[in-house]
Every structure is written in structure tokens, then in C-alpha cells.
Design a protein around this motif. Structure first.
Motif, mmCIF file in Angstrom:
data_model
loop_
_atom_site.group_PDB
_atom_site.id
_atom_site.type_symbol
_atom_site.label_atom_id
_atom_site.label_comp_id
_atom_site.label_asym_id
_atom_site.label_seq_id
_atom_site.Cartn_x
_atom_site.Cartn_y
_atom_site.Cartn_z
ATOM 1 N N TRP A 250 0.843 -1.204 0.000
ATOM 2 C CA TRP A 250 0.000 0.000 0.000
ATOM 3 C C TRP A 250 0.873 1.246 0.000
ATOM 4 O O TRP A 250 2.063 1.190 0.278
ATOM 5 C CB TRP A 250 -1.006 0.038 1.141
ATOM 6 C CG TRP A 250 -0.583 -0.213 2.561
ATOM 7 C CD1 TRP A 250 -0.921 -1.288 3.335
ATOM 8 C CD2 TRP A 250 0.199 0.665 3.431
ATOM 9 N NE1 TRP A 250 -0.384 -1.164 4.603
ATOM 10 C CE2 TRP A 250 0.287 0.023 4.686
ATOM 11 C CE3 TRP A 250 0.819 1.892 3.251
ATOM 12 C CZ2 TRP A 250 0.985 0.579 5.761
ATOM 13 C CZ3 TRP A 250 1.527 2.461 4.316
ATOM 14 C CH2 TRP A 250 1.587 1.798 5.553
ATOM 15 N N ARG A 251 0.221 2.364 -0.348
ATOM 16 C CA ARG A 251 0.836 3.678 -0.324
ATOM 17 C C ARG A 251 0.041 4.575 0.613
ATOM 18 O O ARG A 251 -1.191 4.569 0.577
ATOM 19 C CB ARG A 251 0.837 4.308 -1.718
ATOM 20 C CG ARG A 251 1.745 3.634 -2.745
ATOM 21 C CD ARG A 251 1.361 4.108 -4.141
ATOM 22 N NE ARG A 251 2.337 3.738 -5.170
ATOM 23 C CZ ARG A 251 2.399 2.558 -5.760
ATOM 24 N NH1 ARG A 251 1.527 1.603 -5.413
ATOM 25 N NH2 ARG A 251 3.308 2.313 -6.688
ATOM 26 N N LEU A 252 0.756 5.354 1.425
ATOM 27 C CA LEU A 252 0.109 6.319 2.312
ATOM 28 C C LEU A 252 0.681 7.687 1.968
ATOM 29 O O LEU A 252 1.869 7.935 2.134
ATOM 30 C CB LEU A 252 0.380 5.960 3.779
ATOM 31 C CG LEU A 252 -0.493 6.610 4.863
ATOM 32 C CD1 LEU A 252 -0.307 5.897 6.196
ATOM 33 C CD2 LEU A 252 -0.205 8.098 5.035
ATOM 34 N N GLY A 253 -0.182 8.568 1.466
ATOM 35 C CA GLY A 253 0.241 9.896 1.039
ATOM 36 C C GLY A 253 0.621 9.911 -0.425
ATOM 37 O O GLY A 253 0.590 8.889 -1.118
ATOM 38 N N GLY A 254 0.945 11.092 -0.927
ATOM 39 C CA GLY A 254 1.373 11.229 -2.305
ATOM 40 C C GLY A 254 0.237 11.199 -3.305
ATOM 41 O O GLY A 254 -0.944 11.346 -2.964
ATOM 42 N N LYS A 255 0.582 10.967 -4.572
ATOM 43 C CA LYS A 255 -0.384 11.037 -5.662
ATOM 44 C C LYS A 255 -1.260 9.787 -5.783
ATOM 45 O O LYS A 255 -2.328 9.839 -6.396
ATOM 46 C CB LYS A 255 0.353 11.260 -6.991
ATOM 47 C CG LYS A 255 1.123 12.577 -7.065
ATOM 48 C CD LYS A 255 1.890 12.692 -8.372
ATOM 49 C CE LYS A 255 2.698 13.982 -8.451
ATOM 50 N NZ LYS A 255 3.475 14.092 -9.714
ATOM 51 N N ARG A 256 -0.821 8.666 -5.219
ATOM 52 C CA ARG A 256 -1.556 7.413 -5.382
ATOM 53 C C ARG A 256 -1.878 6.774 -4.041
ATOM 54 O O ARG A 256 -1.820 5.560 -3.875
ATOM 55 C CB ARG A 256 -0.738 6.439 -6.236
ATOM 56 C CG ARG A 256 -0.501 6.884 -7.669
ATOM 57 C CD ARG A 256 0.224 5.796 -8.449
ATOM 58 N NE ARG A 256 -0.521 4.533 -8.419
ATOM 59 C CZ ARG A 256 -0.030 3.361 -8.851
ATOM 60 N NH1 ARG A 256 1.210 3.305 -9.326
ATOM 61 N NH2 ARG A 256 -0.753 2.261 -8.797
ATOM 62 N N SER A 257 -2.262 7.591 -3.061
ATOM 63 C CA SER A 257 -2.508 7.081 -1.713
ATOM 64 C C SER A 257 -3.661 6.086 -1.695
ATOM 65 O O SER A 257 -4.711 6.302 -2.313
ATOM 66 C CB SER A 257 -2.808 8.239 -0.762
ATOM 67 O OG SER A 257 -3.007 7.763 0.558
#
Length: 464
Positions: A250-257
């Protein structure tokens, strides 16, 4: 102001005349010690000091516009405990860690000035002797951002790695987990192939020959389930990396959170992402550069991985406001307080759980910085002996790195082999000044612990 006199100084077995100096010219003013004129750490100014500051010592590594850079340990009054000078480029990530069941000091130091020695990570014991140097495997070069020893006696290291992506030279984010004893690489991850260049907020250089630092890895953290948390400054994102496959979970923050960010959560150009024992995630939110908020902050977040939501628990800011365009960290202490190193800004602040400033200091002046700042308990037992210098009718004594000295016992006599105790003075700082009786031709000093037991004795010095 420069001091006009000189001192007789005994360092090891070498007796030399050293001119005293405390003016650092174009660099930050430094502390001068008569017994150790070879040590020139930047001056420390206490801005806030309360009795509620946590126990333990402060660990920083001043660099850049300093007379000398290197690992520096301070007490809660800003007094020097240990200084290990290198060059003005200094070291980074100076801290206490555990290796093979013992507390050790670790840091990163970059390439030598002649480029003959590549950057490496150092591990020293509590007598300040080298345990080992650590380097990444597979011919790669480690960088300044992270060297973390795990409970398995492995090391997590950030890497600097340039690759070609189509027509561009790209600096990708990479890291390894290495067995410290054998040097075997246990895990390696590279951002290219997992994170697209379009996720970056960093401006693409107009000159196609310049390297594009699109990711800028600065933290590696082992999460509670054994997978990795990685912070990428230039994508404004925390990535969870699968230990087995290397896939982004997973991603937290940024353009693809993958998370819905609650009020006040959004962060930018961040450093030092950590999972805490209560499940919260902490980080240092630089917010620059370019500047996104009015000031940098320490941030505590509640991360709900099931419902994919994030909320702010606490936010810590400096008064007056500070903007750190790079570097910085926030350490959660065992008592619930938080210690913030302001990176590019030469400040260290301890906050209570609800944001009250309990300690605040500045080291050096503009142009001086420390990549991170920490607080740890530490017992230093140097392999060296106390160092003394006689200047007129005063003896100066210090013992770089010793933490258990409570008093200094002056020894004196007509025969350097038969010195007797004359008096004792309490240890109140790095260096003590002891008035000398007029009729004592030979002197030495014994370091005593809190029970009055001898820890070590200096070599004798004859009075000129």
C-alpha cells in the motif's frame, strides 16, 4: 576573542605546547578546552531547560559550517560528554543501537576527501573502540539516510543507485538487509519497477544530462508483521513493501494514496517514518522545499489499515516557527515525550506528550546542521585515560566520553612515582579547573565514581 597564552598539555604520552583559540573565523564559534585543545565542538545555547526533560543524553552530529564535525553527546545542560571530530562534512545518523546484546554507537560517514574510501557505516563499543565497519553488498554504495540494526543482528541500509530509465539518468530508491557478521545480502529492493517516475513531486531537470532524484529514500522500518515501511521524500509517500516479493502492499500519502487522509494529515518532503508500539506512525514533516506549510512539524498519525483511513493524533511545532528544507527526525521516548531534531535547522527540542516544550537548544549558528537528533541512556567507559594540562597555577582535566565520573581527585608530590591525594572537586562539566598548591612539582588526577572508587588516573605532569 583569541586567548593569548599557551598551555602545557599531555595527550597520551605526548607533551606539547598548544596555543589556545576559540575563534572559529567564518565557521560557527566553538568550545575551547585547555586539556583538549584538539576538540572544537560548536557552542550550544540552551533556550529552554526544565526539570521535566527526560533522563539520558542527547546525540547529534554537527556538520557543514563548523570548525569540526563529528559525533557529539550532550547532557541536559548542553555540556559536552563526548566529541569525536572528523571533518566538516561530518557524519550522519549518530545514535545508540544494540548489536549482539550490547549497546553500541553507530553512524554513517561518506567518501573520503580523496574519493579513495567509499562511504561506510561504523559500529563502536562503549569504550569507543571500533567493532566493525559495514557496507552494502553487490558492489552498491550505502548513503547517509539510514543504518538500522535489527534484533536479528542484521542491518538495514539505504542505497544510492543510478540507473537509466529510457533517456534519463535516474537516482532510484533502494535498500538492503545485510547480515552484519557475514556481509550476506538477505533482501534487496529497488524502487524502479515498483514506483513510477510520475509519482514524484520533484521537478524533472531541464538538462537531460542531470540525474533525476525522483524517489529519495530516507527511512526503512520493519513493520509489526515483518514487512517494511519505506519513506520516499520526493513522492511524499510511505510505502509498505512485502518482504517476500518486494511488491508495494500500500501507499500512504502522495499522488496514489490507498488511504483517505483526515484533516491535517497531508505531509510533504517527510523524513523518519516509524511504527510505534501503540500502532501509531510518527514522522518528521519537513513541508519544504518548496515550502508547503508555514513550518515543519513532528506528526503522530493513527493509521487504520483495515478501513484505509488516517487521522492526526498529535502535531509538534517549534516556537518561533522553523522550516527545515531537508533532514530531521522525531523520536518517541519511553516516557511518552517526543524528541525532535530539526535537520537543516540547528535545533533540538523535547516536547511533552501534549506539546509543551521541556527542552530546547541550538548548536552553532546558521549553516550548521545535524541529520538527526536522539536521546538515549548511555554508559561510556573510554579505553583512554583522563587528560590533564597545567596552565600557571591551575590544572585542567577532562576525560572525553566518560559518563561515570562524579569527582576529580588531585594527586601531587615531589616524586612523580609517589603522588598522594591532595583534594577532590566535583565534576560539573566536560573540563574541570583545579587550583594547584604552590609547593607541588608533580601532579596527576584520578577520576572517581559516585562511590568514590577510582575509575582511571592520568599520567603525571611536571609543573614548568
Amino acid at each position: 576573542m583569541k586567548r593569548a597564552h599557551s598551555a602545557v598539555v599531555l595527550v597520551g604520552a605526548l607533551l606539547v605546547l598548544v596555543p589556545a583559540a576559540a575563534d572559529a573565523g567564518p565557521y560557527a564559534p566553538y568550545r575551547h578546552f585547555v586539556s583538549r585543545p584538539d576538540l572544537r565542538p560548536p557552542r550550544v545555547k540552551m533556550l529552554v531547560r526544565t526539570r521535566y526533560a527526560s533522563p539520558g543524553f542527547l546525540f547529534i552530529a554537527p556538520k557543514k559550517k563548523v570548525e569540526q564535525g563529528g559525533p557529539l553527546i550532550l547532557d541536559n545542560r548542553g555540556r559536552v560528554i563526548l566529541f569525536m571530530p572528523v571533518d566538516r562534512r561530518g557524519v550522519t545518523d549518530f545514535r545508540v543501537q544494540h548489536y549482539r546484546g550490547k549497546r553500541v554507537l553507530t553512524w554513517w560517514r561518506g567518501k573520503s576527501a580523496d574519493n579513495k574510501r567509499l562511504g561506510r557505516y561504523s559500529i563502536y563499543d562503549n569504550s569507543y573502540r571500533l567493532v566493525t565497519y559495514v557496507r552494502p553488498g553487490h558492489g552498491l554504495s550505502g548513503d547517509m539516510h539510514e543504518f538500522k540494526i535489527t534484533p536479528r543482528n542484521t542491518a538495514l541500509m539505504t542505497l544510492s543507485h543510478r540507473v537509466r530509465v529510457k533517456t534519463r539518468n535516474v537516482l532510484e530508491g533502494a535498500f538492503q538487509e545485510v547480515d552484519i557478521r557475514t556481509g550476506r545480502v538477505l533482501f534487496e529492493w529497488h524502487s524502479v519497477g515498483h514506483v513510477q517516475l510520475t509519482e514524484s513531486y520533484y521537478h524533472l531537470p531541464r538538462n537531460p544530462d542531470k540525474t533525476y532524484d525522483y524517489f529519495h529514500i530516507n527511512t526503512i522500518e520493519v513493520d509489526r508483521d515483518g514487512n517494511f515501511l519505506v519513506s520516499a521524500r520526493n513522492t511524499h509517500t510511505i510505502y509498505k513493501i512485502n518482504r517476500k516479493t518486494g511488491a508495494v502492499m500500500w501507499r500512504l500519502g502522495g499522488k496514489r494514496s490507498d488511504f483517505e487522509l483526515g484533516k491535517g494529515v497531508t505531509f510533504a518532503w517527510q523524513h523518519d517514518v516509524r511504527r510505534q508500539s501503540d500502532g501509531t506512525v510518527t514522522l518528521f514533516d519537513n513541508e519544504a522545499a518548496p515550502k508547503m506549510r508555514k513550518q515543519s512539524r513532528g506528526l503522530v498519525m493513527r493509521v487504520d489499515e483495515r478501513h484505509k483511513t488516517v487521522t492526526v493524533v498529535h502535531s509538534f511545532v517549534h516556537t518561533p516557527p522553523l522550516v527545515a528544507v531537508d533532514q530531521g527526525n522525531m523520536q518517541k521516548l519511553a516516557n511518552g515525550n517526543y524528541l525532535v531534531g530539526w535537520g537543516h535547522q540547528p535545533y533540538v527540542t523535547e516536547f511533552g506528550p501534549h506539546g509543551k516544550t521541556l527542552l530546547d537548544l541550538r548548536f552553532g549558528r546558521s549553516g550548521v546542521d545535524s541529520y538527526r537528533a536522539y536521546r538515549f541512556p548511555w554508559i561510556g567507559r573510554p579505553h583512554s585515560k583522563p587528560t590533564i594540562a597545567v596552565e600557571g597555577d591551575t590544572l585542567y582535566v577532562s576525560w572525553n566520553g566518560a559518563t561515570e565520573v562524579r569527582s576529580w581527585q588531585l594527586l601531587g608530590g615531589a616524586d612523580k612515582k609517589k603522588l598522594r591525594p591532595l583534594l577532590a572537586v566535583p565534576k560539573t562539566g566536560f573540563e574541570a579547573a583545579i587550583p594547584l598548591p604552590a609547593d607541588v612539582p608533580w601532579v596527576a588526577v584520578r577520576a572517581l565514581d559516585r562511590l568514590g572508587r577510582s575509575l582511571a588516573r592520568s599520567a603525571p605532569v611536571g609543573r614548568a
